[in-house]
Design a protein around this motif. Structure first.
Motif, PDB file in Angstrom:
ATOM      1  N   LEU A 241       0.825  -1.203   0.000  1.00 31.09           N
ATOM      2  CA  LEU A 241       0.000   0.000   0.000  1.00 31.09           C
ATOM      3  C   LEU A 241       0.863   1.257   0.000  1.00 31.09           C
ATOM      4  O   LEU A 241       0.617   2.200  -0.759  1.00 31.09           O
TER       5      LEU A 241
ATOM      6  N   ARG B 272       1.974   4.188  -3.344  1.00 34.02           N
ATOM      7  CA  ARG B 272       1.937   5.656  -3.377  1.00 34.02           C
ATOM      8  C   ARG B 272       3.144   6.220  -4.108  1.00 34.02           C
ATOM      9  O   ARG B 272       3.158   7.387  -4.481  1.00 34.02           O
TER      10      ARG B 272
ATOM     11  N   TYR C  61      -0.303  -7.615  -6.449  1.00 39.93           N
ATOM     12  CA  TYR C  61      -1.485  -7.301  -5.643  1.00 39.93           C
ATOM     13  C   TYR C  61      -2.236  -8.580  -5.267  1.00 39.93           C
ATOM     14  O   TYR C  61      -2.715  -8.727  -4.142  1.00 39.93           O
TER      15      TYR C  61
ATOM     16  N   HIS D  33     -13.203  -3.998  -4.289  1.00 43.92           N
ATOM     17  CA  HIS D  33     -13.100  -2.766  -3.500  1.00 43.92           C
ATOM     18  C   HIS D  33     -11.726  -2.655  -2.835  1.00 43.92           C
ATOM     19  O   HIS D  33     -11.172  -1.559  -2.713  1.00 43.92           O
ATOM     20  N   ILE D  34     -11.177  -3.813  -2.405  1.00 46.81           N
ATOM     21  CA  ILE D  34      -9.853  -3.793  -1.774  1.00 46.81           C
ATOM     22  C   ILE D  34      -8.789  -3.403  -2.790  1.00 46.81           C
ATOM     23  O   ILE D  34      -7.872  -2.619  -2.486  1.00 46.81           O
TER      24      ILE D  34
ATOM     25  N   LYS E 113      -9.023  -1.434  -5.205  1.00 39.97           N
ATOM     26  CA  LYS E 113      -9.071   0.007  -5.469  1.00 39.97           C
ATOM     27  C   LYS E 113      -8.321   0.820  -4.416  1.00 39.97           C
ATOM     28  O   LYS E 113      -8.002   1.992  -4.652  1.00 39.97           O
ATOM     29  N   LEU E 114      -8.043   0.190  -3.262  1.00 39.85           N
ATOM     30  CA  LEU E 114      -7.233   0.865  -2.258  1.00 39.85           C
ATOM     31  C   LEU E 114      -5.765   0.910  -2.671  1.00 39.85           C
ATOM     32  O   LEU E 114      -5.015   1.790  -2.241  1.00 39.85           O
ATOM     33  N   PHE E 115      -5.370  -0.069  -3.489  1.00 33.84           N
ATOM     34  CA  PHE E 115      -3.974  -0.174  -3.885  1.00 33.84           C
ATOM     35  C   PHE E 115      -3.668   0.556  -5.191  1.00 33.84           C
ATOM     36  O   PHE E 115      -2.560   1.063  -5.372  1.00 33.84           O
TER      37      PHE E 115
ATOM     38  N   LYS F  80      -5.427   2.665  -8.921  1.00 31.21           N
ATOM     39  CA  LYS F  80      -6.554   3.253  -9.653  1.00 31.21           C
ATOM     40  C   LYS F  80      -6.582   2.790 -11.104  1.00 31.21           C
ATOM     41  O   LYS F  80      -7.473   3.181 -11.868  1.00 31.21           O
TER      42      LYS F  80
END
Length: 468
Positions: A34, A38, A275, A338-339, A341-343, A345
């Motif tokens: 995660l 970024r 992922y 949904h998970i 999409k946290l990692f 886009k």
């Protein structure tokens, strides 16, 4: 005392600290992924690729640690604590030497190794930095693995768990500081993740050594590491350990080979697989914990001559594990999109990941069957059979068929995943057939009958009954 040992080696008491430890390791990997996401998806791909490389090289010292762990549990089961102590010390020493050699290699040649494994050129600068720093600290992983394995097989699964808690908290905090330049630190990016990894592992090694010194009936001292070496016991470690090492090598090298196939497909596919590794790890955590706990329990029972009890307990653990991983895979399939999409886009990565989550519903039960019964066979010393099943299936299916379906026929990640599923079930069926024959449980029955002629295999009044 019998009651304490009964509780200490029950499946639940062994499994839950292992689960917490592995869950925290998963959080470490998830937090890494995660936080690294970024930076960029390319950085994620480098971390995933490097992790497979490190896992492949870890088999070199896990051969010793794995064989030693089983023998420690067996010796404690047969009340031979002095041999267990000697085996533990030797495993740490030899693992450290092997780990140091790996560290020197990875620190000196990160670019050459990445090129050999066909890492895309655009990822090479990041890979050189990450592999040299984290790979240079592989000696810490070697020592940490040997210490944790020895402590865990004495029945103390809580110690490594507490260490993992501290290591994860420190690692995540340092990641935040080193990646983003917080608290006065430079903004190091992926280099910061690598430095954070090595520091947290060093602290874990220090704590584990403190536990290790008091793990056995007779205190371990620093002098023991320079003087103590029993060739007969070391040969016994290798006899059990080298097939386990080959087995593990087959798996990690097949996974590394699969990563090279995926790298040929492109950076998007490589990021997706990274992922998915994170999500799959969460799905299988409790099942894997049960499999590890089962190995310790069965090795202890086998050492005590309690063959039939070991055989029955394996099936209880298997059914519990199958139920858990199936439910976990279903939940992950429902919320996995949904998970993801946290990692990231990237819509292409998300769509590809969701399709693989459906296939994961088939993958996880096969992994549980293979891991659970395979570990049971390892615990009673039948490591060569497990090794040959791995060599055969992983070579023909996981490696060759994956290339044919994934690359040659153009099925991509879907084709590769289909072969991974087939490989798990083939190996699972083979080890289950072997376990049902009870071939390697017979020596334990004979041992118990010889030591307790009036009570047969029940072990008399000194036996320890272990339960789920």
């Amino acid at each position: 005392m019998q009651k304490r040992e009964h509780n200490k080696f029950s499946l639940w008491m062994l499994a839950w600290p292992i689960f917490i430890e592995l869950f925290l390791q998963f959080l470490l990997g998830a937090a890494d992924t995660l936080q690294v996401s970024r930076i960029s998806d390319d950085a994620v791909a480098v971390v995933g690729f490097s992790t497979q490389l490190f896992s492949a090289l870890m088999t070199l010292f896990m051969t010793v640690a794995g064989g030693a762990g089983i023998l420690i549990a067996q010796r404690i089961g047969s009340r031979n604590n002095e041999d267990a102590r000697t085996i533990a010390i030797m495993s740490v020493k030899v693992s450290a030497v092997i780990g140091l050699g790996i560290s020197v290699l990875l620190y000196a040649m990160p670019g050459q190794i990445a090129s050999l494994l066909q890492l895309p050129d655009e990822l090479m600068p990041l890979a050189k930095t990450y592999i040299s720093i984290v790979g240079g600290g592989m000696v810490l992983v070697a020592v940490m693995s040997a210490l944790s394995n020895a402590i865990r097989n004495t029945g103390n699964t809580k110690g490594p768990m507490y260490t993992a808690i501290g290591m994860n908290v420190i690692h995540v905090g340092m990641n935040y500081a080193f990646i983003f330049g917080k608290f006065g630190f430079p903004e190091w990016g992926l280099k910061g993740v690598a430095i954070s990894t090595d520091i947290s592992r060093l602290l874990a090694v220090i704590v584990l050594f403190m536990m290790f010194f008091g793990a056995f009936a007779r205190q371990i001292t620093f002098r023991d590491f320079f003087k103590l070496f029993d060739r007969t016991l070391f040969k016994e470690i290798l006899k059990i350990g080298w097939p386990m090492g080959v087995n593990m090598s087959c798996w990690v090298f097949s996974q590394l080979l699969i990563f090279t196939y995926i790298a040929r497909l492109g950076a998007v596919e490589l990021s997706t697989r990274t992922y998915m590794n994170t999500l799959e790890s969460f799905c299988f955590l409790l099942g894997y914990s049960l499999a590890l706990a089962l190995q310790i329990q069965i090795a202890h029972l086998y050492g005590a001559g309690k063959a039939e009890e070991a055989y029955r307990n394996s099936y209880r653990a298997l059914w519990i594990g199958l139920g858990i991983v199936t439910v976990n895979a279903l939940v992950l399939y429902l919320i996995g999109g949904h998970i993801l999409k946290l990692f990231t886009k990237d819509p292409e990565i998300i769509a590809m990941g969701i399709s693989l989550l459906g296939m994961n519903l088939l993958l996880q039960p096969g992994k549980m069957l293979n891991m659970g019964i395979g570990n049971a066979l390892n615990a009673v010393g039948d490591t060569r059979y497990v090794m040959w099943t791995s060599i055969t299936s992983m070579t023909l299916i996981a490696s060759i068929l994956s290339y044919i379906f994934g690359i040659t026929l153009g099925w991509g990640l879907v084709g590769i995943y289909a072969c991974m599923i087939l490989d798990e079930y083939i190996r699972g069926i083979w080890v289950l057939q072997r376990w049902r024959k009870k071939k390697f449980l017979k020596p334990a029955q004979e041992k118990m009958a010889a030591s307790s002629p009036n009570t047969g295999s029940s072990g008399g009044g000194t036996s320890v009954t272990l339960e789920v």
